[in-house]
Design an enzyme around this catalytic site. Structure first.
Site, PDB file in Angstrom:
ATOM      1  N   HIS A 247       0.811  -1.231   0.000  1.00 49.19           N
ATOM      2  CA  HIS A 247       0.000   0.000   0.000  1.00 49.19           C
ATOM      3  C   HIS A 247       0.839   1.272   0.000  1.00 49.19           C
ATOM      4  O   HIS A 247       0.334   2.353  -0.252  1.00 49.19           O
ATOM      5  CB  HIS A 247      -0.921   0.033   1.233  1.00 49.19           C
ATOM      6  N   HIS A 286      -6.324  -7.077  -0.142  1.00 48.09           N
ATOM      7  CA  HIS A 286      -6.464  -5.643  -0.406  1.00 48.09           C
ATOM      8  C   HIS A 286      -5.801  -5.285  -1.734  1.00 48.09           C
ATOM      9  O   HIS A 286      -4.851  -5.954  -2.151  1.00 48.09           O
ATOM     10  CB  HIS A 286      -5.798  -4.829   0.707  1.00 48.09           C
TER      11      HIS A 286
HETATM   12  C1  X5A Z   1      -0.950  -5.078   4.176  1.00 51.96           C
HETATM   13  C2  X5A Z   1      -2.418  -5.025   4.531  1.00 51.96           C
HETATM   14  C3  X5A Z   1      -4.303  -3.717   5.238  1.00 51.96           C
HETATM   15  C4  X5A Z   1      -4.685  -2.407   5.807  1.00 51.96           C
HETATM   16  C5  X5A Z   1      -6.139  -2.388   6.198  1.00 51.96           C
HETATM   17  C6  X5A Z   1      -6.593  -1.080   6.772  1.00 51.96           C
HETATM   18  N1  X5A Z   1      -2.923  -3.847   4.901  1.00 51.96           N
HETATM   19  N2  X5A Z   1      -7.978  -1.076   7.087  1.00 51.96           N
HETATM   20  O1  X5A Z   1      -3.059  -6.055   4.504  1.00 51.96           O
HETATM   21 ZN    ZN Z   2      -4.038  -6.995   2.956  1.00 53.43          ZN
END
Ligand code: X5A
Ligand code: ZN
Length: 797
Positions: A247, A286
């Site tokens: 992210h 995600h």
């Molecule tokens: C790396 C990962 C998730 C963040 C979620 C925030 N991040 N709600 O899985």
């Molecule tokens: Zn994730």
């Protein structure tokens, strides 16, 4: 000549981290032509064929093999080989001169074995210091419990341990700005209040005084893994890192991520190894928007991500996570998003996305390296993902990816918040990288409607960019089955007063988590099985050829002749009299018996009477108590079999139209008209044979290769490799004509000593694609993994 070889190879070697070997710096440099060059003798020809593809693309390409001058012998002792090409060139003044182009290839790459595991408990040294319900799932125990479980399964000791290092500032700045780097650096010395304030500048992020150190280790661990794989030290590997990366962006931390480990690794691999095509597979639940942003305009990095999306209602709530974000400018077609609009996606949905989206595109892309953004929040029990994929699903995903890029695969941990689900899935991934046979994938093999809608839309959106999707329907579906439900839920949220978040989380989540713990405890016991001591057995007609097979293949020599005679005579008295036929039967049954008794995983047998042998083999399977045998016949062969009870699924891949037989659930004839030398078989294997095979879930597979086969060696290798995910890798390959090259390739594919080269990708002809479409229409009701458009679904439901 020698000088030229040295001068052009030394820099190349250096970029692989090796210096020119002293042993080659002999007196003969710079002596006359070719003093130390052995000329190429016939038997070396096949060795050349087996060398891996060049990995350093900055070196000049060798179009033609220069046969007379070759240093293979000398170089063999040093683990690399040089291909040399001499070409005439014209200088500006018009004189003739020779241009010598050399290319170093690592022999040990072809022979490299082993899986790297990178882990350091220092990456558990940071944690959330204050209350934050969004971040409290990202805990040090994620690494600890994964590593514990790896130890529990004795996987740690089977891997090659590679130490971590810090990523350098220069490396971090391959993706991030120096301003951002300074911000992260400054958190080292902050107190809790200051840390909290910096964290608030970002979405779903927390900082700790050790975060910076760990983030540098996470980058360095990832790069260590890339180096281990690219230098040929190992085939593949996994890095267990914290913090995750996908992210994070040029100027921002995001979603627990600080530095974008995988994006940095891709930039690094491009620079250091001159790679031109890298595939990033992001199976975290995600969307790795950080990776998407970095490579959006870059056609040299193909980014694939599936993610919980729910019509943009799920974090990170971005419009650009949808299927129509295909990349920009030159990068159009190199960004593949599969948005999941519903929770509860499971094994068959993930497999469908692989069969119908990722794999065809990836085989067409021909990556040189695969980086996996390996998040396990897409697994069962994860509080974030709410999906249903069981740990062995990741084994299958890993297995498919291992067939690309010459097996060069680096898996790097991202998310995963249910500790047990996470650790079991990590173990399944590592176990598969180590080439253990895979557990059968559980659950009904039928993707859900919503999954198919997403798949259809991605395929449509990418139709302009990939030949494998050329004949797709391009109009996107707008009336998605999940839309109305989505609206209702949105309204509900607006009108009703919510229970406090804490209540909802506190009760339901932990109950759910405990339920998953219990489920996984028994599930893993059910699916794991002892691995047979030998991978591959071979019974070949000419025992003199045995040395041409990979050394790890066990060659079957004898079988009790009396036992065989009794067995055969009960079946067919005539056959007992024919000595030659008996020997062939003996080959087939000897190997099959070992497979059934789990002394070996799989095997290959030559038989001049393949159809009789196969009939016998099938009978033997059922006597042994097997329920389902998938029998794939390549070429022309008539098998008189009873196909009514579903114990056999017979697939015949042949050139001539089989008019007398009509397709049925258990008899499928696939007309494949193309000369055997073209590699256009990818779409048939991925889009048809694999989905049918996974839908059927066989206990054993028999691949029979008869006369007039319409598949070349490459196609047969591909089929053999990809099917190995099924039936605990129990495959018997029966080959009718004794063709040592084919036997060699199949033995290589079965034993997994190295990933065979499936040849350059060639698109299937329209005729072939239509044949597949026709069969899919006919059979998707029975074999549901074939479904990849809603039209299929409606007509089949
Ligand atoms: C790396 C990962 C998730 C963040 C979620 C925030 N991040 N709600 O899985
Ligand atoms: Zn994730």
């Amino acid at each position: 000549m020698c000088v030229a070889v040295r001068d052009s190879c030394a820099p190349l070697l250096l970029c692989h981290g090796l210096s020119w070997p002293d042993s080659l710096d002999c007196d003969r440099f710079p002596a006359d032509e070719d003093m130390c060059l052995a000329s190429l003798s016939k038997e070396y020809k096949h060795i050349h064929k087996e060398l891996p593809k060049p990995i350093c693309q900055t070196c000049p390409a060798v179009e033609e093999f220069f046969t007379q001058k070759r240093v293979l012998d000398v170089f063999c002792a040093n683990n690399f080989a040089v291909k040399v090409k001499l070409s005439k060139k014209r200088t500006v003044s018009g004189d003739q001169a020779y241009n010598i182009e050399c290319q170093v290839e690592f022999i040990n790459q072809a022979m490299a074995s082993g899986t790297a595991l990178i882990y350091d408990d220092e990456m558990t040294s940071y944690k959330l210091l204050w209350d934050d319900p969004e971040c409290d799932i990202e805990v040090p125990e994620r690494l600890l419990s994964s590593y514990e479980q790896l130890k529990h399964y004795h996987l740690v000791e089977r891997c090659i341990h590679v130490p971590v290092r810090e990523g350098t500032e220069e490396e971090i700045m391959l993706v991030h700005s120096s301003e951002y780097l300074e911000v992260v650096k400054s958190t080292q010395t902050m107190n809790e209040e200051e840390l909290q304030r910096v964290s608030e500048n970002y979405d779903a992020v927390y900082f700790h005084p050790n975060t910076y150190r760990c983030a540098k280790l996470a980058v360095g661990a990832t790069l260590q893994l890339v180096d281990s794989v690219m230098s040929g030290k190992v085939h593949n590997g996994m890095a267990l890192v914290r913090p995750p990366g996908h992210h994070s962006q040029r100027n921002a931390a995001n979603g627990f991520c600080v530095f974008n480990n995988v994006a940095i690794a891709a930039q690094y691999a491009k620079r250091r190894y001159g790679l031109q095509r890298i595939l990033i597979v992001d199976w975290d639940v995600h969307h790795g928007q950080g990776i998407q942003y970095v490579f959006e305009e870059d056609p040299s990095v193909l980014y694939f991500s599936w993610h919980r999306y729910e019509h943009q209602q799920f974090w990170p709530l971005l419009r650009e996570s949808d299927y129509d974000a295909v990349g920009q400018g030159k990068g159009k077609g190199f960004n593949l998003n599969v948005p999941w609009n519903k929770v509860g996606m499971g094994n068959s949905d993930y497999l469908a996305a692989f069969f119908h989206v990722l794999l065809p595109v990836a085989f067409e892309f021909v990556p040189e390296l695969i980086l996996v953004s390996s998040g396990y929040d897409s697994g069962i029990g994860d509080p974030e993902g709410q999906m249903n994929a069981t740990p062995e699903c990741f084994a299958h995903l890993t297995h498919f990816l291992m067939q690309l890029a010459n097996g060069r695969l680096c898996a790097v941990l991202e998310g995963g918040y249910h500790l047990k689900s996470l650790s079991e899935s990590v173990c399944m991934t590592v176990k598969t990288l180590l080439r253990d046979p895979l557990p059968p994938i559980s659950g009904e093999m039928a993707p859900c409607l919503s999954a198919i809608e997403s798949i259809q839309n991605v395929r449509g959106a990418h139709k302009p960019y990939w030949k494998c999707l050329m004949y797709e329907e391009a109009t996107p579906l707008h009336d998605l089955s999940t839309k109305s439900q989505q609206m209702m839920e949105a309204e509900l949220i607006q009108t009703s007063t919510h229970p406090t978040a804490e209540q909802a989380v506190g009760t339901t989540k932990s109950d759910e988590a405990i339920k998953t713990d219990r489920f996984l405890e028994s599930h893993m016991k059910k699916i794991l099985f002892p691995v047979p001591p030998v991978k591959t057995a071979a019974a070949i007609v000419s025992k003199a050829d045995a040395h041409l097979l990979p050394v790890s293949v066990q060659v079957e020599m004898e079988m009790n002749a009396q036992e065989l005679k009794t067995f055969v005579s009960a079946f067919d008295a005539e056959l007992v009299k024919e000595e030659k036929a008996l020997v062939c039967l003996q080959n087939v049954l000897a190997v099959l018996d070992k497979i059934l008794k789990k002394k070996v995983c799989n095997g290959i047998a030559e038989s001049s009477v393949a159809s009789v042998s196969t009939t016998f083999a099938l009978k033997h399977c059922f006597d042994f108590g097997l329920q389902r045998v998938l029998c794939i016949v390549v070429g022309d062969m008539d098998l008189e079999l009873d196909l009514d009870d579903g114990r056999i699924l017979l697939m015949n891949i042949c050139q001539k139209q089989q008019t007398e037989k009509i397709n049925s659930k258990y008899y499928i004839s696939l007309n494949w008209k193309e000369d055997a030398e073209r590699n256009n078989f990818f779409c048939a294997v991925l889009g048809f044979i694999l989905p049918v095979a996974y839908s059927y879930q066989p206990d054993l597979m028999i691949i029979v290769i008869g006369p007039n086969r319409s598949l070349g060696v490459n196609g047969i290798s591909l089929l053999t490799c990809l099917l190995q995910g099924l039936a605990e890798s129990r495959i018997l390959v029966v080959i009718q004509d004794t063709e040592i090259k084919l036997v060699q390739s199949v033995a290589k594919a079965l034993s997994g000593v190295s990933t065979p080269d499936f040849g350059a990708y060639a698109p299937a002809s329209q005729e072939n694609v239509l044949e597949i479409k026709r069969l899919r229409d006919q059979l998707q009701q029975e074999w549901k993994m074939l479904r990849c458009s809603v039209r299929d679904w409606i007509s089949g439901s």
